[in-house]
Write an enzyme that holds these catalytic residues in place. Structure first.
Site, short mmCIF file in Angstrom:
data_model
loop_
_atom_site.label_atom_id
_atom_site.label_comp_id
_atom_site.label_asym_id
_atom_site.label_seq_id
_atom_site.Cartn_x
_atom_site.Cartn_y
_atom_site.Cartn_z
N ASN A 56 0.69 -1.21 0.03
CA ASN A 56 0.35 0.17 -0.06
C ASN A 56 0.65 1.18 0.06
OD1 ASN A 56 -3.10 -0.54 0.35
ND2 ASN A 56 -2.33 -2.09 1.45
N LEU A 85 0.72 -1.45 12.73
CA LEU A 85 0.12 -2.59 13.90
C LEU A 85 0.15 -1.83 15.14
CD1 LEU A 85 1.08 -6.10 13.05
CD2 LEU A 85 -0.54 -4.60 12.17
N ASN A 93 -6.41 5.55 8.32
CA ASN A 93 -5.98 3.98 8.53
C ASN A 93 -6.79 3.26 7.46
OD1 ASN A 93 -4.68 1.52 9.41
ND2 ASN A 93 -6.43 1.04 10.66
N HIS A 103 -8.51 -0.60 6.77
CA HIS A 103 -8.51 -1.90 7.25
C HIS A 103 -9.13 -2.95 6.16
CE1 HIS A 103 -9.14 -4.83 10.75
NE2 HIS A 103 -10.28 -4.98 10.20
N GLU A 133 -7.77 -2.20 -2.11
CA GLU A 133 -6.89 -1.30 -1.10
C GLU A 133 -5.91 -0.40 -2.01
OE1 GLU A 133 -6.41 -3.72 2.87
OE2 GLU A 133 -4.74 -3.60 1.43
C1 GRF Z 1 -3.36 -4.28 4.55
O1 GRF Z 1 -4.19 -5.30 4.29
C2 GRF Z 1 -4.03 -3.15 5.29
O2 GRF Z 1 -5.46 -3.27 4.84
C3 GRF Z 1 -3.66 -3.53 6.57
O3 GRF Z 1 -2.48 -3.98 6.52
C4 GRF Z 1 -1.95 -4.42 5.55
C5 GRF Z 1 -0.85 -3.94 4.79
O4 GRF Z 1 -0.38 -4.64 3.60
N1 GRF Z 1 -4.00 -2.42 7.71
P1 GRF Z 1 0.77 -4.04 2.63
O5 GRF Z 1 1.86 -4.04 3.68
O6 GRF Z 1 0.57 -2.69 2.18
O7 GRF Z 1 0.85 -5.14 1.73
#
Ligand code: GRF
Length: 294
Positions: free
Chosen positions: A117, A188, A205, A207, A277
């Site tokens: 992301n 986290l 954030n 989710h 996402e």
């Molecule tokens: C994503 O699924 C997001 O929704 C959650 O953590 C994950 C992060 O994934 N909060 P990445 O590290 O961006 O691949």
């Protein structure tokens, strides 16, 4: 409060002191001159006195602070501040060039996962006229995040738990990078209360499910998708929300769904959700940031 102002106006402690002095002297000067003019006019009726006084103060205040700002070396700050206020009141319209020439909006992305992301967001804002990803923050920088930092030149700040949670929350590093928004993308740890207060309504954030279900402490990664599958849900999706002092609790700003298919596994569902996402998070961030500028 001073930290919040520094962060809002993107200035250091010294400049903030000069700005506050300008406000104080400019404000007193306005009151002083307005009173002198009122005495000279010797208006009788109370209501007329109040109306003229308010009009005078409104007209004199910008002139007064601009004058005072010159010896304090803050003319640039105040001329921009007054133009922005005029634009907010609908009295002036800022030219697109004035908006883009102003200081960019700086994002800090907090990520502890693979960083996919973070990459999608960074790519979205590459060459953006207003928004800049200025800092990557992680408690456990993954190979993906390190590579992103190396490729883009965006600094990667490695943080440790005690200082983040019970110390200063790394606020000085954030201010130094002129951070306006904290973007959590797979981060986290709970954001400590002082940081939430300093950046209230400026922390987002994402989710990987439809909150308020399947959220809260300990609900992250594969656990979320496992819970969705175990509950026999026919739909999952993503929630983008403001961050407050409680896990996965702040006001949602965007949700979208995807189907949970017959025979789905954690992997297949998480891929479908992740695709949402990457498609939506950067766009929602851009909308929120641009809305915050008006
Ligand atoms: C994503 O699924 C997001 O929704 C959650 O953590 C994950 C992060 O994934 N909060 P990445 O590290 O961006 O691949």
């Amino acid at each position: 409060m001073f930290t919040r102002l520094q962060q809002k106006w993107k200035v250091g402690a010294g400049q903030l002191a000069l700005i506050l002095c300008t406000f104080a002297l400019g404000g007193s000067g306005t009151g002083f001159v307005a009173k002198k003019i009122m005495n000279a006019l010797s208006v009788q009726a109370d209501w007329l006195w109040a109306v003229i006084y308010i009009v005078l103060v409104t007209l004199l205040w910008p002139l007064s602070v601009l004058l005072v700002s010159i010896p304090f070396g803050q003319f640039r700050f105040f001329s921009r501040y007054i133009r922005k206020m005029g634009a907010k009141l609908g009295l002036l319209s800022l030219k697109p060039a004035e908006i883009t020439a102003a200081e960019p909006v700086h994002l800090a992305i907090f990520a502890s996962g693979t960083g996919s992301n973070a990459r999608a967001i960074t790519e979205h804002f590459r060459n953006h006229p207003v928004v800049r990803v200025s800092l990557l923050v992680s408690n456990r920088p993954s190979a993906g995040l390190k590579a992103l930092s190396e490729e883009t030149g965006i600094p990667l700040l490695s943080i440790e738990k005690e200082r983040f949670t019970n110390g200063d929350g790394y606020i000085h590093e954030l201010i130094e990078k002129k951070t306006d928004w904290l973007i959590l993308a797979g981060f986290l740890w709970k954001v400590p209360a002082p940081l939430v207060q300093a950046y209230r309504h400026h922390i987002l954030n994402i989710h990987p499910a439809l909150l308020p279900r399947f959220g809260g402490e300990g609900m992250y990664g594969a656990r979320v998708h496992q819970a969705v599958l175990a509950a026999g849900e026919r739909q999952s999706g993503i929630t983008i929300h403001q961050v407050d002092e409680v896990y996965d609790h702040g006001e949602p700003v965007f949700q979208t769904q995807c189907p949970v298919l017959e025979g789905d596994t954690v992997d297949s569902l998480s891929r479908r959700v992740q695709e949402l996402e990457h498609r939506h998070y950067p766009v929602v961030i851009e909308k929120m940031v641009m809305a915050g500028m008006n």
